[in-house]
Design an enzyme around this catalytic site. Structure first.
Site, PDB file in Angstrom:
ATOM      1  N   HIS A  61       1.017  -0.919   0.316  1.00  0.00           N
ATOM      2  CA  HIS A  61       0.441   0.233  -0.194  1.00  0.00           C
ATOM      3  C   HIS A  61       0.727   1.219  -0.202  1.00  0.00           C
ATOM      4  O   HIS A  61       2.472   0.867   0.476  1.00  0.00           O
ATOM      5  CB  HIS A  61      -0.805   0.161   1.410  1.00  0.00           C
ATOM      6  N   LYS A  70       6.446   5.773   7.279  1.00  0.00           N
ATOM      7  CA  LYS A  70       5.523   4.702   8.098  1.00  0.00           C
ATOM      8  C   LYS A  70       7.406   4.380   9.397  1.00  0.00           C
ATOM      9  O   LYS A  70       8.148   3.822   8.245  1.00  0.00           O
ATOM     10  CB  LYS A  70       5.336   3.420   7.767  1.00  0.00           C
ATOM     11  N   TYR A 130       2.422   0.887  13.648  1.00  0.00           N
ATOM     12  CA  TYR A 130       3.108   1.707  13.323  1.00  0.00           C
ATOM     13  C   TYR A 130       2.600   4.060  13.700  1.00  0.00           C
ATOM     14  O   TYR A 130       1.661   4.017  14.229  1.00  0.00           O
ATOM     15  CB  TYR A 130       3.593   1.408  12.320  1.00  0.00           C
ATOM     16  N   ASP A 169      -6.815  -5.997  -1.692  1.00  0.00           N
ATOM     17  CA  ASP A 169      -5.121  -6.452  -1.949  1.00  0.00           C
ATOM     18  C   ASP A 169      -5.178  -7.573  -3.219  1.00  0.00           C
ATOM     19  O   ASP A 169      -4.780  -7.868  -3.736  1.00  0.00           O
ATOM     20  CB  ASP A 169      -4.566  -6.850  -1.502  1.00  0.00           C
TER      21      ASP A 169
END
Length: 181
Positions: A61, A70, A130, A169
């Protein structure tokens, strides 16, 4: 904390210093001044936490309108974490980097904006946390096929089985069709 360099210079693996004894352990997972001096001069605006079971693959992504950097780590279990350079003018465009992150090794991974990101759960379950440099913007989120032949990512699939994917996905774009930065 120490930085482990990777084949893609903007991607950093961070190994924290762990202090422990028979009672348990302590480690510092983030400090703004250290991070800005050793990894990237960014500010984080959002923290996320997910839990997934073995065989789940989330990604690859990225966001085109509000790209996110991130800083990722695993607090329970183990994942194979992957980044792909989506920056068209980068010397590492289209290259991927993968690393095992686990509660045991306590490593963190810095994924700058401009990279696609995903992970595959190899343990029974995994909890993944994250920090993000931008807010989630679902309208501009792109998903790239995890098994794209151009990328040829060496996912350590459990028993060689197809991973469990979200609908998003499953419908992911081929790398050559995905927007770049």
């Amino acid at each position: 904390m120490r930085v482990i360099k990777t084949d893609i210079p903007d991607i950093k693996v961070i190994e924290p210093q762990v202090f422990g004894d028979e009672r348990g352990f302590f480690l510092e997972t983030f400090r703004t001044d250290w991070f800005k001096n050793n990894c990237a001069n960014v500010d984080f605006v959002q923290d996320n936490h997910s839990k997934s079971r073995q065989g789940i693959l989330r990604g690859l992504h990225y966001q085109t309108v509000k790209p996110q950097g991130k800083l990722v780590r695993v607090v329970s279990g183990e994942v194979f974490d992957v980044t792909v350079d989506m920056r068209k003018d980068s010397p590492t465009y289209g290259r991927w980097f993968g690393v095992m992150l686990s509660a045991e090794n306590k490593r963190l991974l810095w994924v700058p904006a401009g990279f696609a990101h995903g992970f595959y759960v190899v343990s029974e379950t995994a909890e993944f946390v994250y920090k993000c440099t931008n807010y989630y913007h679902p309208e501009s989120e792109i998903s790239v096929k995890y098994d794209d032949p151009t990328l040829n990512i060496a996912w350590p699939l459990v028993n060689g089985e197809k991973p469990s994917l979200s609908g998003k996905d499953e419908a992911a774009l081929a790398f050559v069709d995905a927007p770049t930065f």
